[in-house]
Design a protein around this motif. Structure first.
Motif, mmCIF file in Angstrom:
data_model
loop_
_atom_site.group_PDB
_atom_site.id
_atom_site.type_symbol
_atom_site.label_atom_id
_atom_site.label_comp_id
_atom_site.label_asym_id
_atom_site.label_seq_id
_atom_site.Cartn_x
_atom_site.Cartn_y
_atom_site.Cartn_z
ATOM 1 N N ALA A 165 1.015 -0.814 -0.450
ATOM 2 C CA ALA A 165 -0.361 0.076 -0.550
ATOM 3 C C ALA A 165 0.802 1.670 0.340
ATOM 4 O O ALA A 165 0.430 2.038 -0.187
ATOM 5 C CB ALA A 165 -0.477 -0.055 1.284
ATOM 6 N N ALA A 166 1.877 1.150 0.815
ATOM 7 C CA ALA A 166 2.946 2.348 1.139
ATOM 8 C C ALA A 166 3.761 2.734 -0.576
ATOM 9 O O ALA A 166 3.204 4.134 -1.164
ATOM 10 C CB ALA A 166 3.717 2.302 1.665
ATOM 11 N N GLY A 167 4.070 1.288 -1.102
ATOM 12 C CA GLY A 167 4.301 1.320 -2.241
ATOM 13 C C GLY A 167 3.610 2.015 -3.514
ATOM 14 O O GLY A 167 3.976 3.392 -4.407
ATOM 15 N N PHE A 168 2.468 1.457 -3.844
ATOM 16 C CA PHE A 168 1.083 2.149 -4.903
ATOM 17 C C PHE A 168 0.673 3.109 -4.307
ATOM 18 O O PHE A 168 0.371 5.027 -5.384
ATOM 19 C CB PHE A 168 -0.079 1.735 -4.026
ATOM 20 C CG PHE A 168 -0.199 -0.562 -5.210
ATOM 21 C CD1 PHE A 168 0.150 0.005 -6.358
ATOM 22 C CD2 PHE A 168 -0.732 -0.775 -4.427
ATOM 23 C CE1 PHE A 168 0.630 -0.995 -7.455
ATOM 24 C CE2 PHE A 168 -0.285 -2.589 -4.971
ATOM 25 C CZ PHE A 168 0.333 -2.395 -6.962
ATOM 26 N N LEU A 189 -3.721 4.081 -8.508
ATOM 27 C CA LEU A 189 -3.112 3.465 -7.631
ATOM 28 C C LEU A 189 -3.400 3.677 -6.258
ATOM 29 O O LEU A 189 -3.306 3.335 -5.756
ATOM 30 C CB LEU A 189 -1.673 4.083 -8.318
ATOM 31 C CG LEU A 189 -0.958 3.571 -9.462
ATOM 32 C CD1 LEU A 189 0.250 4.318 -9.112
ATOM 33 C CD2 LEU A 189 -1.189 1.949 -9.307
ATOM 34 N N THR A 190 -3.589 4.576 -5.906
ATOM 35 C CA THR A 190 -4.298 5.123 -4.382
ATOM 36 C C THR A 190 -5.681 4.660 -3.897
ATOM 37 O O THR A 190 -5.706 3.934 -3.085
ATOM 38 C CB THR A 190 -4.883 7.091 -5.186
ATOM 39 O OG1 THR A 190 -3.559 8.134 -5.347
ATOM 40 C CG2 THR A 190 -5.423 6.875 -3.653
ATOM 41 N N GLN A 191 -6.478 4.708 -5.114
ATOM 42 C CA GLN A 191 -7.712 3.239 -4.871
ATOM 43 C C GLN A 191 -7.024 1.994 -4.438
ATOM 44 O O GLN A 191 -7.583 1.001 -3.149
ATOM 45 C CB GLN A 191 -8.097 3.005 -5.826
ATOM 46 C CG GLN A 191 -10.114 1.894 -5.069
ATOM 47 C CD GLN A 191 -11.012 3.080 -4.266
ATOM 48 O OE1 GLN A 191 -10.050 4.208 -4.568
ATOM 49 N NE2 GLN A 191 -11.893 2.909 -4.432
ATOM 50 N N ARG A 192 -6.139 0.961 -4.909
ATOM 51 C CA ARG A 192 -4.977 -0.248 -4.542
ATOM 52 C C ARG A 192 -4.526 0.408 -3.303
ATOM 53 O O ARG A 192 -5.074 -0.838 -2.011
ATOM 54 C CB ARG A 192 -4.165 0.213 -5.714
ATOM 55 C CG ARG A 192 -4.920 -0.542 -7.081
ATOM 56 C CD ARG A 192 -4.128 -1.421 -8.115
ATOM 57 N NE ARG A 192 -3.779 -2.601 -7.748
ATOM 58 C CZ ARG A 192 -3.006 -2.929 -8.422
ATOM 59 N NH1 ARG A 192 -1.923 -2.932 -9.257
ATOM 60 N NH2 ARG A 192 -2.732 -4.605 -8.215
#
Length: 216
Positions: A165-168, A189-192
């Motif tokens: 999540a931090a990566g996305f 990407l934020t949603q993921r």
């Protein structure tokens, strides 16, 4: 496997766009299905009592042959803070990884660079972790549910989800919203990242409940 899981064999199916988010975003039903709880408890207790490596291997790879929909019918509507809900979410995470190992490994690698926590250590993935390594980690986490410390396996899943999540989130910050090729990329990407953060919180809650002998 219980009869309910094996009754309808399906070929592996890929998620259409948005299905992963749809599963995690759906509200849990007020009244849980007893079948979901009974089947999850029966499978887990039987395998943990006699963790035959061949049986554990078949459980880990069950969705590869029959598809994620084969267990979705049983467990996807169970509460996030329940045994079937926990099992479902680990299978869901594994499916997500196997369907996009390159994207997940990229996000995990970025997450290890921007996250200042011990999550990457708890997750247990090598650094750097490529597509093969993150797929192997997903299998090892699922293996731990059936033949190891259940709470530790859930904590590893939570840690992995938080790193990804931090990566996305970081990748979303890098993305150019005005990119004519894919202007929706930052939002996607934020949603993921948000869904994986939610998933991590659910894994952590289930781990705490398991340690208190309250996960059913």
């Amino acid at each position: 496997m219980c009869a309910a899981m094996a009754s309808d064999f399906h070929r592996p199916t890929r998620f259409p766009p948005g299905m992963f988010e749809g599963y995690l975003g759906a509200e849990d039903p007020a009244s849980l299905s007893r079948i979901a709880h009974d089947s999850a408890a029966a499978i887990l207790s039987r395998v943990r009592a006699d963790p035959d490596p061949a049986v554990v291997a078949r459980l880990i790879t069950y969705t590869d042959e029959h598809g994620i929909d084969a267990i979705a019918e049983l467990w996807s509507q169970a509460s996030a803070k329940s045994l079937p809900g926990a099992l479902w979410r680990v299978y869901l995470l594994r499916t997500l990884i196997r369907q996009d190992p390159v994207g997940i490994s990229l996000a995990f690698q970025r997450g290890t660079e921007v996250s200042h926590t011990i999550d990457q250590v708890v997750a247990g993935a090598p650094i750097p972790a490529g597509p093969a390594e993150v797929q192997e980690l997903a299998d090892r986490i699922l293996h731990g549910l059936f033949a190891g410390d259940f709470a530790v396996a859930l904590e590893r899943a939570a840690a992995f989800a938080r790193v990804v999540a931090a990566g996305f989130t970081s990748l979303a910050d890098d993305a150019d919203a005005s990119d004519a090729v894919n202007p929706d990329r930052p939002r996607e990407l934020t949603q993921r990242a948000l869904r994986l953060t939610q998933l991590a919180d659910e894994f952590a809650s289930c781990a705490r409940l398991w340690r208190r002998d309250s996960l059913d």
